[in-house]
Design a protein around this motif. Sequence first.
Motif, short mmCIF file in Angstrom:
data_model
loop_
_atom_site.label_atom_id
_atom_site.label_comp_id
_atom_site.label_asym_id
_atom_site.label_seq_id
_atom_site.Cartn_x
_atom_site.Cartn_y
_atom_site.Cartn_z
N PHE A 94 0.88 -1.17 0.00
CA PHE A 94 0.00 0.00 0.00
C PHE A 94 0.92 1.22 0.00
N ARG A 95 0.84 2.06 -1.03
CA ARG A 95 1.77 3.19 -1.10
C ARG A 95 1.04 4.45 -1.56
N GLY A 96 1.68 5.61 -1.24
CA GLY A 96 1.12 6.90 -1.61
C GLY A 96 1.66 7.97 -0.67
N PRO A 97 1.28 9.23 -0.92
CA PRO A 97 1.79 10.32 -0.08
C PRO A 97 1.14 10.34 1.29
N ASN A 98 1.97 10.66 2.29
CA ASN A 98 1.56 10.65 3.69
C ASN A 98 2.01 11.95 4.34
N GLY A 99 1.28 12.38 5.36
CA GLY A 99 1.69 13.58 6.10
C GLY A 99 1.31 14.86 5.39
N ALA A 100 1.88 15.96 5.86
CA ALA A 100 1.49 17.28 5.36
C ALA A 100 1.95 17.50 3.93
N SER A 101 1.07 18.09 3.14
CA SER A 101 1.46 18.63 1.83
C SER A 101 1.49 20.14 2.01
N ALA A 102 1.00 20.89 1.04
CA ALA A 102 1.02 22.36 1.16
C ALA A 102 -0.38 22.91 0.90
N GLY A 103 -0.97 23.52 1.93
CA GLY A 103 -2.25 24.19 1.75
C GLY A 103 -3.42 23.29 1.46
N VAL A 104 -3.42 22.08 2.06
CA VAL A 104 -4.55 21.17 1.79
C VAL A 104 -5.37 20.88 3.05
N ALA A 105 -5.05 21.55 4.15
CA ALA A 105 -5.86 21.52 5.38
C ALA A 105 -5.88 20.16 6.06
N ALA A 106 -6.75 20.04 7.06
CA ALA A 106 -6.66 18.96 8.03
C ALA A 106 -6.96 17.58 7.46
N GLN A 107 -7.90 17.48 6.52
CA GLN A 107 -8.31 16.16 6.06
C GLN A 107 -7.35 15.56 5.03
N HIS A 108 -6.28 16.29 4.69
CA HIS A 108 -5.31 15.77 3.73
C HIS A 108 -3.88 15.84 4.28
N SER A 109 -3.69 16.01 5.57
CA SER A 109 -2.36 16.35 6.08
C SER A 109 -1.89 15.50 7.25
N GLN A 110 -2.55 14.38 7.53
CA GLN A 110 -2.14 13.58 8.67
C GLN A 110 -0.96 12.67 8.34
N CYS A 111 -0.15 12.39 9.34
CA CYS A 111 0.90 11.38 9.23
C CYS A 111 0.39 10.09 9.87
N PHE A 112 0.44 9.01 9.12
CA PHE A 112 -0.11 7.74 9.60
C PHE A 112 0.97 6.75 10.01
N ALA A 113 2.21 7.24 10.20
CA ALA A 113 3.30 6.35 10.59
C ALA A 113 3.00 5.64 11.90
N ALA A 114 2.50 6.39 12.90
CA ALA A 114 2.20 5.78 14.19
C ALA A 114 0.99 4.85 14.09
N TRP A 115 -0.01 5.24 13.28
CA TRP A 115 -1.22 4.42 13.13
C TRP A 115 -0.87 3.03 12.61
N TYR A 116 -0.19 3.00 11.46
CA TYR A 116 0.12 1.71 10.84
C TYR A 116 1.29 1.02 11.53
N GLY A 117 2.23 1.79 12.08
CA GLY A 117 3.34 1.21 12.82
C GLY A 117 2.88 0.49 14.08
N HIS A 118 1.67 0.79 14.54
CA HIS A 118 1.11 0.18 15.75
C HIS A 118 0.70 -1.27 15.53
N CYS A 119 0.50 -1.67 14.26
CA CYS A 119 -0.21 -2.92 13.97
C CYS A 119 0.74 -4.07 13.61
N PRO A 120 0.78 -5.15 14.43
CA PRO A 120 1.59 -6.31 14.06
C PRO A 120 1.04 -6.96 12.80
N GLY A 121 1.94 -7.49 11.99
CA GLY A 121 1.55 -8.08 10.71
C GLY A 121 1.87 -7.20 9.54
N LEU A 122 2.02 -5.89 9.78
CA LEU A 122 2.42 -4.96 8.73
C LEU A 122 3.91 -4.66 8.84
#
Length: 353
Positions: free
Chosen positions: A138-166
């Motif tokens: 599963f790949r694509g851009p993660n985290g903040a871009s420029a001027g795209v506000a809250a629903q497009h700017s989260q970093c999910f490293a901790a979210w997915y890093g939390h899950c065994p099996g990934l």
Amino acid sequence: DYRLPPLLKRPLPHAPPPSPPAAVSQVTVRDALNQALDEELERDERVFLLGEEVAQYDGAYKISRGLWKKYGDKRVIDTPISEMGFAGIAVGAAMAGLRPVCEFMTFNFSMQAIDQVINSAAKTCYMSAGSIAVPIVFRGPNGASAGVAAQHSQCFAAWYGHCPGLKVVSPWSSEDAKGLLKAAIRDDNPVVMLESELLYGVPFEMSEQAQSKEFVIPIGKAKIERQGTHVTLVAHSRPVGHCVEAAAVLSKEGVECEVINLRTIRPMDIETVEASVVKTNHLVTVEGGWPQFGVGAEICARIMEGPAFNYLDAPAVRVTGADVPMPYAKILEDNSIPQVKDIVFAVKKALNM
């Protein structure tokens, strides 16, 4: 008059010419990812790419430029705007023996498909006692871009890093991007690859070796980008560049920072961080994500629980994104994600300067 013996009059043999330095090219992260996809599609007919606009439009960020024309509809597949749907198709294809690369236009939209990523992909090998592998990326851009506000700017490293099996990787340079993507595609486990949209157009030096078709970077191995003796800086993705810049600024003040590019979030190469902390006796972590339960929090906890804790001369310091949804206004956005000045301030705090 003094004359040389005949033997010494002979011309001395020339020293062999120095071997030419390995060719180094400037390659953007975008082109490095494109190279990796092209080479893996060519190498293994089980590999295919799917996602929104990846085919005829050449990808929203032009990562898949030229691949549809080269490999056709069965290998590069445009999907409807339905992340849960095409992620589910990709997971099923992986269970059946193919090796899909599933692109999310941004990882913020992977929230639509997180059930597929976690419950369908990450847990299946364990729940099937190892009888069903799910070799998917599963790949694509993660985290903040420029001027795209809250629903497009989260970093999910901790979210997915939390899950065994990934397995979770987070590249910085072009070399990281190519080597990690190729390793991810070849891995028999589900891999989440978190890229930075702001790095796609940035050129980095790539050696001749890194541009070869067999170049891969082992998942789970960090890289020391800069040697130092006074403080350890640990980061992943775009903040690695900020750490390198901060280290250059601090060097003028006599502070030598060791900069570690984490590269992989899960499994985390904590041994490299520990070895550096033993040497420098100080630790600063840097990330674009939120502070609570973040990647930096995990690094600090692991250092505290391990042998390197006894070598710390001061508390570890975390530099993170602000604990707020990302603002839209540029000046607020800039103050919500770590800047070079924030890292310099954190280092001076750790060193009590």
